[in-house]
Design an enzyme around this catalytic site. Structure first.
Site, PDB file in Angstrom:
ATOM      1  N   VAL A 233       0.811   4.439   2.348  1.00 38.93           N
ATOM      2  CA  VAL A 233       1.274   5.088   3.571  1.00 38.93           C
ATOM      3  C   VAL A 233       2.193   4.155   4.357  1.00 38.93           C
ATOM      4  O   VAL A 233       3.194   4.585   4.940  1.00 38.93           O
ATOM      5  CB  VAL A 233       0.074   5.540   4.443  1.00 38.93           C
ATOM      6  CG1 VAL A 233       0.548   6.137   5.769  1.00 38.93           C
ATOM      7  CG2 VAL A 233      -0.795   6.535   3.687  1.00 38.93           C
ATOM      8  N   CYS A 234       1.865   2.876   4.367  1.00 46.23           N
ATOM      9  CA  CYS A 234       2.585   1.893   5.194  1.00 46.23           C
ATOM     10  C   CYS A 234       4.098   1.885   4.973  1.00 46.23           C
ATOM     11  O   CYS A 234       4.847   1.886   5.963  1.00 46.23           O
ATOM     12  CB  CYS A 234       1.998   0.501   4.987  1.00 46.23           C
ATOM     13  SG  CYS A 234       0.234   0.402   5.370  1.00 46.23           S
ATOM     14  N   PRO A 235       4.598   1.896   3.739  1.00 43.73           N
ATOM     15  CA  PRO A 235       6.062   1.842   3.597  1.00 43.73           C
ATOM     16  C   PRO A 235       6.753   3.087   4.145  1.00 43.73           C
ATOM     17  O   PRO A 235       7.891   3.006   4.609  1.00 43.73           O
ATOM     18  CB  PRO A 235       6.289   1.684   2.096  1.00 43.73           C
ATOM     19  CG  PRO A 235       5.031   2.115   1.453  1.00 43.73           C
ATOM     20  CD  PRO A 235       3.932   1.845   2.442  1.00 43.73           C
TER      21      PRO A 235
ATOM     22  N   THR B 133       0.855  -1.187   0.000  1.00 45.72           N
ATOM     23  CA  THR B 133       0.000   0.000   0.000  1.00 45.72           C
ATOM     24  C   THR B 133       0.889   1.234   0.000  1.00 45.72           C
ATOM     25  O   THR B 133       2.091   1.134  -0.220  1.00 45.72           O
ATOM     26  CB  THR B 133      -0.957  -0.016   1.216  1.00 45.72           C
ATOM     27  OG1 THR B 133      -0.172  -0.106   2.404  1.00 45.72           O
ATOM     28  CG2 THR B 133      -1.933  -1.171   1.137  1.00 45.72           C
TER      29      THR B 133
ATOM     30  N   ILE C 124       7.124   2.298   7.859  1.00 49.51           N
ATOM     31  CA  ILE C 124       8.120   1.246   8.081  1.00 49.51           C
ATOM     32  C   ILE C 124       9.521   1.817   7.902  1.00 49.51           C
ATOM     33  O   ILE C 124      10.417   1.576   8.714  1.00 49.51           O
ATOM     34  CB  ILE C 124       7.877   0.047   7.143  1.00 49.51           C
ATOM     35  CG1 ILE C 124       6.530  -0.611   7.488  1.00 49.51           C
ATOM     36  CG2 ILE C 124       9.022  -0.952   7.232  1.00 49.51           C
ATOM     37  CD1 ILE C 124       6.018  -1.569   6.428  1.00 49.51           C
TER      38      ILE C 124
END
Length: 180
Positions: free
Chosen positions: A50-52, A48, A55
């Site tokens: 926003v997630c990276p 997806t 992280i």
């Protein structure tokens, strides 16, 4: 939802770490503390947008967390093979060298109470857990808004002082000392 003062569920969870080899059933026992803090952060889905960014932001601070005797642990409700494929596909994620919980059965996310009912995935939840496995801090964002990993580090610093820390306190500043 579990909150401050609650005990982290002592589950053995599947994890994926690194890109050197395909997942082979690795697990992490959340009941073990080894005298260390845990920073557990969930994101909704692999592959997806926003997630990276989150992280990568947490990965950049991994050494800072380690300097504070805290283990960084990522998590989503994806499988270990999906985690592996995502890491292989993105060099930023390949460098995120910490375990990623593969909570595809949603056992931990449900125990924590962080499932977004309509979407069936975890909210963007962050838990700071002390060496006694007691949750000391929780933040939960909606699915569309990323977190500030630097704020997680600031809160860990404040918690580790075991003192009263004023608004916007940062490591090295004076803590509050009420008159006796």
């Amino acid at each position: 939802m579990l909150t401050v003062g609650d005990k982290l569920p002592a589950l053995k969870v599947p994890v994926q770490q690194g890109t050197a080899a395909l997942p082979a059933g690795e697990t992490l026992d959340l009941g073990q503390t080894n005298g260390r803090w845990k920073i557990i952060f969930y994101w909704p889905k692999d592959f997806t947008f926003v997630c990276p960014t989150e992280i990568e932001g947490y990965a950049q601070l991994k050494g800072d967390f380690a300097d504070r005797d805290a283990d960084l642990i990522g998590a989503s409700t994806d499988t270990d093979f999906v985690h592996f494929a995502w890491r292989k596909s993105d060099e930023r994620l390949e460098k995120a060298d910490f375990p990623w919980i593969a909570d595809n059965k949603k056992e931990l996310a449900e125990a924590l109470g962080i499932i977004a009912k309509d979407e069936g995935v975890a909210f963007r939840a962050t838990f700071i857990v002390d060496p006694d496995n007691i949750i000391q801090h929780v933040t939960v964002n909606g699915l569309n808004v990323g977190r500030n990993p630097q704020e997680t580090l600031r809160i860990l610093d404040a918690l580790q002082t075991d003192e009263l820390c004023p608004c916007n306190w940062t490591q090295g500043e004076e803590v509050l000392r009420p008159a006796a």
